[in-house]
Design an enzyme around this catalytic site. Structure first.
Site, PDB file in Angstrom:
ATOM      1  N   GLN D 109      -4.903 -14.377   1.644  1.00 58.65           N
ATOM      2  CA  GLN D 109      -5.634 -13.352   0.881  1.00 58.65           C
ATOM      3  C   GLN D 109      -6.274 -12.341   1.829  1.00 58.65           C
ATOM      4  OE1 GLN D 109      -8.545 -15.419  -1.590  1.00 58.65           O
ATOM      5  NE2 GLN D 109      -7.171 -15.192  -3.332  1.00 58.65           N
ATOM      6  N   ILE D 111      -5.570 -11.342   4.843  1.00 61.12           N
ATOM      7  CA  ILE D 111      -4.701 -10.420   5.599  1.00 61.12           C
ATOM      8  C   ILE D 111      -4.289  -9.218   4.750  1.00 61.12           C
ATOM      9  CG2 ILE D 111      -2.440 -11.409   5.020  1.00 61.12           C
ATOM     10  CD1 ILE D 111      -3.484 -10.625   8.576  1.00 61.12           C
ATOM     11  N   ARG D 114      -5.612  -4.434   5.147  1.00 57.97           N
ATOM     12  CA  ARG D 114      -4.720  -4.006   6.227  1.00 57.97           C
ATOM     13  C   ARG D 114      -5.398  -3.238   7.344  1.00 57.97           C
ATOM     14  NH1 ARG D 114      -1.041  -1.115   1.986  1.00 57.97           N
ATOM     15  NH2 ARG D 114      -3.150  -0.999   1.157  1.00 57.97           N
ATOM     16  N   GLU D 120      -3.500 -13.815  15.490  1.00 53.58           N
ATOM     17  CA  GLU D 120      -3.558 -15.160  14.915  1.00 53.58           C
ATOM     18  C   GLU D 120      -2.910 -16.157  15.861  1.00 53.58           C
ATOM     19  OE1 GLU D 120      -1.958 -15.539  10.964  1.00 53.58           O
ATOM     20  OE2 GLU D 120      -2.326 -17.702  10.903  1.00 53.58           O
ATOM     21  N   TYR D 121      -3.455 -17.345  15.867  1.00 55.19           N
ATOM     22  CA  TYR D 121      -2.869 -18.483  16.570  1.00 55.19           C
ATOM     23  C   TYR D 121      -1.405 -18.609  16.140  1.00 55.19           C
ATOM     24  CZ  TYR D 121      -2.633 -23.348  18.234  1.00 55.19           C
ATOM     25  OH  TYR D 121      -2.306 -24.508  18.897  1.00 55.19           O
ATOM     26  N   ARG D 196       6.846 -26.115  11.509  1.00 55.12           N
ATOM     27  CA  ARG D 196       5.651 -25.655  10.786  1.00 55.12           C
ATOM     28  C   ARG D 196       5.889 -25.438   9.298  1.00 55.12           C
ATOM     29  NH1 ARG D 196       5.176 -19.152  12.025  1.00 55.12           N
ATOM     30  NH2 ARG D 196       7.385 -18.776  12.325  1.00 55.12           N
ATOM     31  N   ASP D 212     -13.792  -2.179  11.347  1.00 49.65           N
ATOM     32  CA  ASP D 212     -14.951  -1.289  11.380  1.00 49.65           C
ATOM     33  C   ASP D 212     -15.848  -1.572  10.176  1.00 49.65           C
ATOM     34  OD1 ASP D 212     -14.409   0.582   9.122  1.00 49.65           O
ATOM     35  OD2 ASP D 212     -12.696   1.166  10.330  1.00 49.65           O
ATOM     36  N   ARG D 223     -14.605  -9.551  -1.677  1.00 47.70           N
ATOM     37  CA  ARG D 223     -14.503 -10.985  -1.410  1.00 47.70           C
ATOM     38  C   ARG D 223     -15.817 -11.731  -1.558  1.00 47.70           C
ATOM     39  NH1 ARG D 223      -9.258 -11.306  -2.492  1.00 47.70           N
ATOM     40  NH2 ARG D 223      -8.027  -9.954  -1.137  1.00 47.70           N
TER      41      ARG D 223
END
Lengths: 301, 301, 301, 301
Positions: D109, D111, D114, D120-121, D196, D212, D223
């Site tokens: 959600q 990501i 934009r 990301e790992y 994975r 920013d 959110r």
């Protein structure tokens, strides 16, 4: 087969009713509209809409350059010039909207391309379908021993069978449990937005994805590349075929300058110039690291 | 009149040759294609291409919400729901490409909307035309005495005449000098990229501007607003009329929720609730600043 | 000199008061903070704030690659690897905020780089200063005879003098008229948002410009390039010097792979390989256009 | 507890070594740097770096408005004015970099926002940790019966126990199988990028996320809203607390105008005006749909 008869009938109906328009029309793209190009075992790519063609790129560039440009002999030469000099804005004047069905672990790579518009099927709102990506045996590869993020040889015999059995049975069990948790039969039924957390990353999702041609070329350059993961590369390759029919001149320039091209560092230029002058250059003497030298010699020997 | 006979002939030719397409077609937009809507004295807005219609918004939203959404009775209700809840991605699925001719000082405001694609006529490459925006007398306004970035009353008599004379003669002289510096008649001729620096901000430029519907609505909300400068507002208003024909349902929702709507702060909500309960509330007692209170009472009395 | 004594005093005061922070600190950048680097006759570039350093790039990349990455021997090697393979996201983890004073025709090119944050001095709200860019004689170049968007030889004698006289007198007159129209002395005074339209494109404006390192490198690649217009190139060069002090390792990689590198098309690779094999290749036999061949031989002879 | 002793020691070390800087410093934010704010069972949010403070917003706005702005009495009034009038660019002048550990279904959600930078790992490169989000019983909610994308009552007794047992055992089994497929003990070992795909969406990932302040406010508005899924809302709430310490004035304006504010449509304004005039208005008579009316009366009674 990724399409149901109802879906195929809907596609046929959409393709049966052309309407007149005054807009630019790409015959090559009209042939693709709505049709599903199968990718992986249950996935697809479909063109839902498009805007512009090779001429639209030229038209936009001529506003940039005005009357002075008329000297560039032909459109193809201008498009190649724009591609060579990284003039990206004329390519942004073309746009395409795709409907894509893809495994979630592929979607997670894909979404990293931020300059695009996306509407994804919502697993908060709706129930996911029982469709999982299960690799074919020839794509069941071992971890690469030389590249931390690559694949090595194909898995053999028993190991391959064990892996496939795990992937299939875990997918089936997780989906059974998903349905069981959602069920309102004799129980309240878990919220969809929670139940989805049990589903593995090889379940299929779908989305509408809209992007301009410049950013699509960037996507294709990274994702149709040999270093991209196979499961996203096949989507990029399917899209590349469509783009070749849509804007053949721009795609030709893209193939020549981007897909088939290389970027040389100042150090690499210096080495090539010494070679052209007849000198033999060794890695130790090149200013490049071993990894860089390996990549260099893959192209130049 | 902003169009030459050659330009009008080109438009007529483009409008004379419909071609079949399988894409979504907006009849309302087809009527606008290529036609120049005059704005200011020498400017225009023309639709060059578009993608999608009201149905494309609904279609994209239904992928987001999947089968569950079917309960929303009709498309109009869904589009209004999306607008009300700031679900912007379905509106991004529509795209429009405009050809705009506009004064440079308007272009400088316009370009601040970054989420769009632009190809502007290049004054490095080409020679600018001798066309300048000269306001009509009724738009020659004094500096506002209450708003640092607004206009007040219309200039009167001699002052208006003096201003018009300055604007006209300075424009003519600067363009004469521009030509004189560029001239290669008996001299080398200054580079175009340098000569342009002498041209004032009311000279006309032109560009192709491509934007999705969500970002276009954002542009219209800010630029068709009463606080926007008149010279950009008239472009926004011309575009708004085109959008109303293109996606009438989405535009209706935009008018209701954005153009005709207001945002209330928590403090403003509290004041309105006290008023609804029969209380009389004064600015000092509202928690709002004087400026905020003035804006509040403009809507609510 | 672009700074007033008050401005210099403000800079000195800001530089006199270090405060403790737990954030990453780049000593090279601290030395630049607030100081004005003069560009052109009245312009400048000043660093107002920054985030991150070379280590922040490595840190972000290590999250991408996780523990597996530890094998890359050193940070410099990893940064060069990221640059070589167009892994742009770790470079986006550094950010810089600049205060720039620049002529409007330069600002109009600059703003085309959309992935940045901008706050520009408002000529609707405020009155512009009487400062115009007037080229020095050695930058007063003729139109190129081979490149439609380039410069040729420097203007000679009388022609140069005539051009300078035009630029100076038109700037002075337009500003006199600007003040005359704004004046509220015995008249209403034209609105600022209208009066500004009379000002030419060589007047100076100023803005705060904030950008991440990846997008700044893209800006520098295009604008510090030999094909960029001189008046924006000097800004890019001033910024490049600052970046070299801020993130020396990343800047070194940028210089090697981007500024000093070249991109070869598939056709160009083929020609080079034939040359390496001892063959002599002519343009007609290269698959390249004349323009492309000329650019190719500029690098490779 | 989400942190290992090694991680805590690293944080302590980073916090033990302040260095002098000439940049703007936010004391409120310095107190947060590097510290982990626990979210959900294994997640966290940590501030890694920041740029700017309330004064930086004002400073950027004053460039926009120039000297004329001095009349706005105080910084707080100016910041509230900017927020009220949707002047977003000054807020873009502040930037923050977070390290976040979060379940994959939350990351999916997240990501969708934009306009941010992400590293990301990588599960292609590295091996995921055995950490899964398992809801506490009070957050194990049933599907809402009135809202297709919401939650209803908390699951009771046996059903809750069954769900928890499924989530735990499926997570454990999928991770066991993940390790089994990766193992190179007596077999080749499946590639990480393939293995994975068997992991469910409640496994934890982590990333660096840089954004920013304007876009962060937009994220928080959506959110931290009551309609957002609980599992992402708790991240938004944790970040909101940090922002309140970082830029208290801007956050106060955000709370008043965005979090605590509402947007009224033209139709809703008309209804409120009729109510203020003493009229009783029914839904049928309001021009609003039933859903819209329900939302309206939730605020206004």
């Amino acid at each position: 087969m990724p399409l149901t008869p109802e879906q195929q009938a809907e596609i046929d109906a959409l393709r049966a009713t052309p309407r007149p328009t005054l807009r630019a029309v790409s015959e090559g793209m009209e042939a693709h509209l709505y049709r599903a190009h199968q990718v992986l075992d249950h996935g697809f790519v479909r063109v839902i809409d498009y805007m512009g063609d090779d001429a639209a790129i030229v038209q936009a560039a001529r506003v940039s350059y005005g009357a002075g440009t008329r000297k560039v002999n032909d459109d193809s030469g201008l498009i190649r010039y724009l591609m060579r000099h990284w003039h990206s804005t004329p390519f942004e004047m073309c746009e395409v909207k795709l409907h894509v069905k893809l495994p979630i672990f592929v979607a997670r790579q894909w979404i990293r391309h931020r300059t695009a518009n996306v509407n994804e099927y919502s697993a908060r709102y709706s129930i996911m379908d029982r469709e999982f990506y299960i690799p074919t045996p020839e794509h069941l590869a071992a971890q690469s021993t030389v590249n931390n993020q690559g694949r090595g040889a194909v898995l053999q015999g028993d190991e391959a069978a064990r892996v496939l059995e795990i992937l299939k049975s875990d997918a089936a069990r997780s989906y059974d449990h998903y349905e069981e948790m959602l069920s309102q039969d004799g129980q309240q039924g878990l919220a969809r937005e929670l139940a989805r957390m049990n589903l593995p990353a090889n379940i299929y999702t779908q989305w509408y994805w809209k992007v301009d041609l410049h950013n699509l070329f960037h996507f294709l350059r990274l994702r149709a590349d040999a270093h991209a993961q196979y499961e996203i590369r096949v989507y990029a390759e399917a899209i590349a075929k469509v783009v070749a029919d849509w804007v053949p001149v721009a795609f030709g320039a893209f193939e020549d300058y981007r897909m088939g091209g290389v970027t040389l560092s100042a150090r690499a230029i210096a080495v090539l110039k010494r070679r052209l002058a007849g000198e033999t250059v060794a890695q130790e003497d090149s200013g490049m690291s071993k990894g860089e030298w390996r990549e260099f010699t893959e192209v130049w020997g």
